[in-house]
Motif scaffolding. Structure first.
Motif, PDB file in Angstrom:
ATOM      1  N   ASP A   1       0.796  -1.224   0.000  1.00  0.00           N
ATOM      2  CA  ASP A   1       0.000   0.000   0.000  1.00  0.00           C
ATOM      3  C   ASP A   1       0.832   1.279   0.000  1.00  0.00           C
ATOM      4  OD1 ASP A   1      -2.397  -1.450   0.108  1.00  0.00           O
ATOM      5  OD2 ASP A   1      -2.268  -1.612   2.281  1.00  0.00           O
ATOM      6  N   TRP A   2       2.038   1.233   0.552  1.00  0.00           N
ATOM      7  CA  TRP A   2       2.819   2.453   0.756  1.00  0.00           C
ATOM      8  C   TRP A   2       4.248   2.268   0.271  1.00  0.00           C
ATOM      9  CZ3 TRP A   2      -0.079   6.435   2.220  1.00  0.00           C
ATOM     10  CH2 TRP A   2      -1.282   6.162   2.864  1.00  0.00           C
ATOM     11  N   ARG A   3       4.867   3.351  -0.146  1.00  0.00           N
ATOM     12  CA  ARG A   3       6.231   3.322  -0.653  1.00  0.00           C
ATOM     13  C   ARG A   3       7.221   2.848   0.416  1.00  0.00           C
ATOM     14  NH1 ARG A   3       9.039   2.816  -5.284  1.00  0.00           N
ATOM     15  NH2 ARG A   3      11.167   3.371  -4.811  1.00  0.00           N
ATOM     16  N   TYR A   4       7.025   3.243   1.671  1.00  0.00           N
ATOM     17  CA  TYR A   4       7.966   2.830   2.709  1.00  0.00           C
ATOM     18  C   TYR A   4       7.986   1.309   2.860  1.00  0.00           C
ATOM     19  CZ  TYR A   4       4.251   2.039   6.173  1.00  0.00           C
ATOM     20  OH  TYR A   4       3.169   1.555   6.847  1.00  0.00           O
ATOM     21  N   GLU A   5       6.877   0.626   2.556  1.00  0.00           N
ATOM     22  CA  GLU A   5       6.842  -0.833   2.623  1.00  0.00           C
ATOM     23  C   GLU A   5       7.718  -1.443   1.529  1.00  0.00           C
ATOM     24  OE1 GLU A   5       2.469  -1.938   4.326  1.00  0.00           O
ATOM     25  OE2 GLU A   5       2.539  -1.107   2.297  1.00  0.00           O
ATOM     26  N   VAL A   6       7.671  -0.868   0.340  1.00  0.00           N
ATOM     27  CA  VAL A   6       8.515  -1.325  -0.764  1.00  0.00           C
ATOM     28  C   VAL A   6       9.986  -1.144  -0.400  1.00  0.00           C
ATOM     29  CG1 VAL A   6       9.150  -0.921  -3.174  1.00  0.00           C
ATOM     30  CG2 VAL A   6       6.742  -0.869  -2.501  1.00  0.00           C
ATOM     31  N   ASP A   7      10.330   0.033   0.128  1.00  0.00           N
ATOM     32  CA  ASP A   7      11.714   0.315   0.523  1.00  0.00           C
ATOM     33  C   ASP A   7      12.185  -0.653   1.610  1.00  0.00           C
ATOM     34  OD1 ASP A   7      11.795   2.406  -1.284  1.00  0.00           O
ATOM     35  OD2 ASP A   7      11.374   3.944   0.225  1.00  0.00           O
ATOM     36  N   ALA A   8      11.338  -0.921   2.597  1.00  0.00           N
ATOM     37  CA  ALA A   8      11.704  -1.819   3.697  1.00  0.00           C
ATOM     38  C   ALA A   8      11.906  -3.250   3.189  1.00  0.00           C
ATOM     39  CB  ALA A   8      10.634  -1.793   4.787  1.00  0.00           C
ATOM     40  N   ALA A   9      11.068  -3.710   2.286  1.00  0.00           N
ATOM     41  CA  ALA A   9      11.203  -5.056   1.732  1.00  0.00           C
ATOM     42  C   ALA A   9      12.508  -5.191   0.945  1.00  0.00           C
ATOM     43  CB  ALA A   9      10.009  -5.386   0.836  1.00  0.00           C
ATOM     44  N   ARG A  10      12.826  -4.167   0.152  1.00  0.00           N
ATOM     45  CA  ARG A  10      14.067  -4.192  -0.630  1.00  0.00           C
ATOM     46  C   ARG A  10      15.283  -4.234   0.304  1.00  0.00           C
ATOM     47  NH1 ARG A  10      13.548   0.305  -3.056  1.00  0.00           N
ATOM     48  NH2 ARG A  10      14.993   1.456  -1.760  1.00  0.00           N
ATOM     49  N   LYS A  11      15.273  -3.415   1.358  1.00  0.00           N
ATOM     50  CA  LYS A  11      16.395  -3.396   2.301  1.00  0.00           C
ATOM     51  C   LYS A  11      16.519  -4.725   3.037  1.00  0.00           C
ATOM     52  CE  LYS A  11      16.288   1.571   3.050  1.00  0.00           C
ATOM     53  NZ  LYS A  11      15.931   2.655   3.969  1.00  0.00           N
ATOM     54  N   ALA A  12      15.390  -5.302   3.452  1.00  0.00           N
ATOM     55  CA  ALA A  12      15.419  -6.571   4.177  1.00  0.00           C
ATOM     56  C   ALA A  12      15.983  -7.684   3.297  1.00  0.00           C
ATOM     57  CB  ALA A  12      14.012  -6.931   4.658  1.00  0.00           C
ATOM     58  N   ALA A  13      15.581  -7.720   2.042  1.00  0.00           N
ATOM     59  CA  ALA A  13      16.094  -8.745   1.129  1.00  0.00           C
ATOM     60  C   ALA A  13      17.596  -8.593   0.923  1.00  0.00           C
ATOM     61  CB  ALA A  13      15.365  -8.664  -0.210  1.00  0.00           C
ATOM     62  N   GLY A  14      18.081  -7.367   0.885  1.00  0.00           N
ATOM     63  CA  GLY A  14      19.504  -7.116   0.689  1.00  0.00           C
ATOM     64  C   GLY A  14      20.365  -7.503   1.875  1.00  0.00           C
ATOM     65  N   ARG A  15      19.759  -7.639   3.050  1.00  0.00           N
ATOM     66  CA  ARG A  15      20.513  -7.991   4.263  1.00  0.00           C
ATOM     67  C   ARG A  15      20.628  -9.505   4.474  1.00  0.00           C
ATOM     68  NH1 ARG A  15      17.848  -3.183   6.581  1.00  0.00           N
ATOM     69  NH2 ARG A  15      16.143  -4.520   7.224  1.00  0.00           N
ATOM     70  N   ILE A  16      19.993 -10.292   3.624  1.00  0.00           N
ATOM     71  CA  ILE A  16      20.047 -11.748   3.774  1.00  0.00           C
ATOM     72  C   ILE A  16      21.431 -12.241   3.365  1.00  0.00           C
ATOM     73  CG2 ILE A  16      19.112 -13.945   2.949  1.00  0.00           C
ATOM     74  CD1 ILE A  16      16.421 -12.484   2.575  1.00  0.00           C
ATOM     75  N   THR A  17      22.021 -13.085   4.194  1.00  0.00           N
ATOM     76  CA  THR A  17      23.353 -13.620   3.922  1.00  0.00           C
ATOM     77  C   THR A  17      23.368 -14.322   2.575  1.00  0.00           C
ATOM     78  OG1 THR A  17      23.711 -13.939   6.294  1.00  0.00           O
ATOM     79  CG2 THR A  17      25.160 -15.148   4.801  1.00  0.00           C
ATOM     80  N   GLY A  18      24.358 -13.970   1.763  1.00  0.00           N
ATOM     81  CA  GLY A  18      24.520 -14.590   0.454  1.00  0.00           C
ATOM     82  C   GLY A  18      23.872 -13.842  -0.696  1.00  0.00           C
ATOM     83  N   VAL A  19      22.998 -12.890  -0.404  1.00  0.00           N
ATOM     84  CA  VAL A  19      22.356 -12.114  -1.457  1.00  0.00           C
ATOM     85  C   VAL A  19      23.360 -11.110  -2.002  1.00  0.00           C
ATOM     86  CG1 VAL A  19      20.546 -10.423  -1.966  1.00  0.00           C
ATOM     87  CG2 VAL A  19      20.039 -12.394  -0.520  1.00  0.00           C
ATOM     88  N   VAL A  20      23.532 -11.124  -3.337  1.00  0.00           N
ATOM     89  CA  VAL A  20      24.487 -10.199  -3.952  1.00  0.00           C
ATOM     90  C   VAL A  20      23.799  -9.060  -4.688  1.00  0.00           C
ATOM     91  CG1 VAL A  20      26.393 -11.823  -4.107  1.00  0.00           C
ATOM     92  CG2 VAL A  20      24.711 -11.732  -5.946  1.00  0.00           C
ATOM     93  N   SER A  21      22.532  -9.234  -5.037  1.00  0.00           N
ATOM     94  CA  SER A  21      21.776  -8.124  -5.633  1.00  0.00           C
ATOM     95  C   SER A  21      20.293  -8.368  -5.421  1.00  0.00           C
ATOM     96  CB  SER A  21      22.087  -7.944  -7.119  1.00  0.00           C
ATOM     97  OG  SER A  21      21.457  -8.943  -7.884  1.00  0.00           O
ATOM     98  N   VAL A  22      19.544  -7.276  -5.465  1.00  0.00           N
ATOM     99  CA  VAL A  22      18.097  -7.353  -5.283  1.00  0.00           C
ATOM    100  C   VAL A  22      17.445  -6.662  -6.466  1.00  0.00           C
ATOM    101  CG1 VAL A  22      16.137  -6.653  -3.843  1.00  0.00           C
ATOM    102  CG2 VAL A  22      18.288  -7.345  -2.771  1.00  0.00           C
ATOM    103  N   ARG A  23      16.522  -7.350  -7.105  1.00  0.00           N
ATOM    104  CA  ARG A  23      15.772  -6.773  -8.209  1.00  0.00           C
ATOM    105  C   ARG A  23      14.375  -6.438  -7.686  1.00  0.00           C
ATOM    106  NH1 ARG A  23      14.471  -9.467 -14.018  1.00  0.00           N
ATOM    107  NH2 ARG A  23      13.472  -7.620 -14.890  1.00  0.00           N
ATOM    108  N   ASP A  24      14.047  -5.177  -7.686  1.00  0.00           N
ATOM    109  CA  ASP A  24      12.793  -4.688  -7.108  1.00  0.00           C
ATOM    110  C   ASP A  24      11.678  -4.752  -8.146  1.00  0.00           C
ATOM    111  OD1 ASP A  24      10.708  -3.329  -5.962  1.00  0.00           O
ATOM    112  OD2 ASP A  24      11.870  -1.550  -5.450  1.00  0.00           O
TER     113      ASP A  24
END
Length: 101
Positions: free
Chosen positions: A2-25
């Motif tokens: 529903d909100w832009r901050y949710e998209v930003d938070a999801a992208r940041k959370a995915a990027g913090r997962i061990t082994g993740v080298v890039s995130v495609r939003d």
């Protein structure tokens, strides 16, 4: 989502997962029924903020797309204006043409 901050938070959370080298939003903001006065709500938010000179920033709303223009004194003011615009219900995209200087 529903909100832009949710998209930003999801992208940041995915990027913090061990082994993740890039995130495609590929997330998008769900269309909310249009609020009749998105422009007015954003302008009111600007006026409530002591840091911003509300008269220096223009707002054009076309459905969920908002275009910001004008001139501010510092980058922080530009960020505050953009965040205030994202906080308005129904906003799905922002074109920030605010000049700093």
């Amino acid at each position: 989502m529903d909100w832009r901050y949710e998209v930003d938070a999801a992208r940041k959370a995915a990027g913090r997962i061990t082994g993740v080298v890039s995130v495609r939003d590929l997330l998008s903001i769900k269309q909310i029924p249009a609020v009749t006065d998105v422009k007015g709500l954003i302008e009111q938010a600007f006026k409530r903020n002591a840091v911003l000179d509300a008269t220096a920033i223009s707002v054009i709303a076309d459905g969920g797309t908002v275009t910001l223009g004008g001139r501010v004194r510092a980058w922080r003011e530009r960020e505050i204006a953009e965040r205030a615009a994202w906080a308005a219900p129904g906003v799905t995209a922002i074109h920030d043409h605010i000049v700093v200087g």
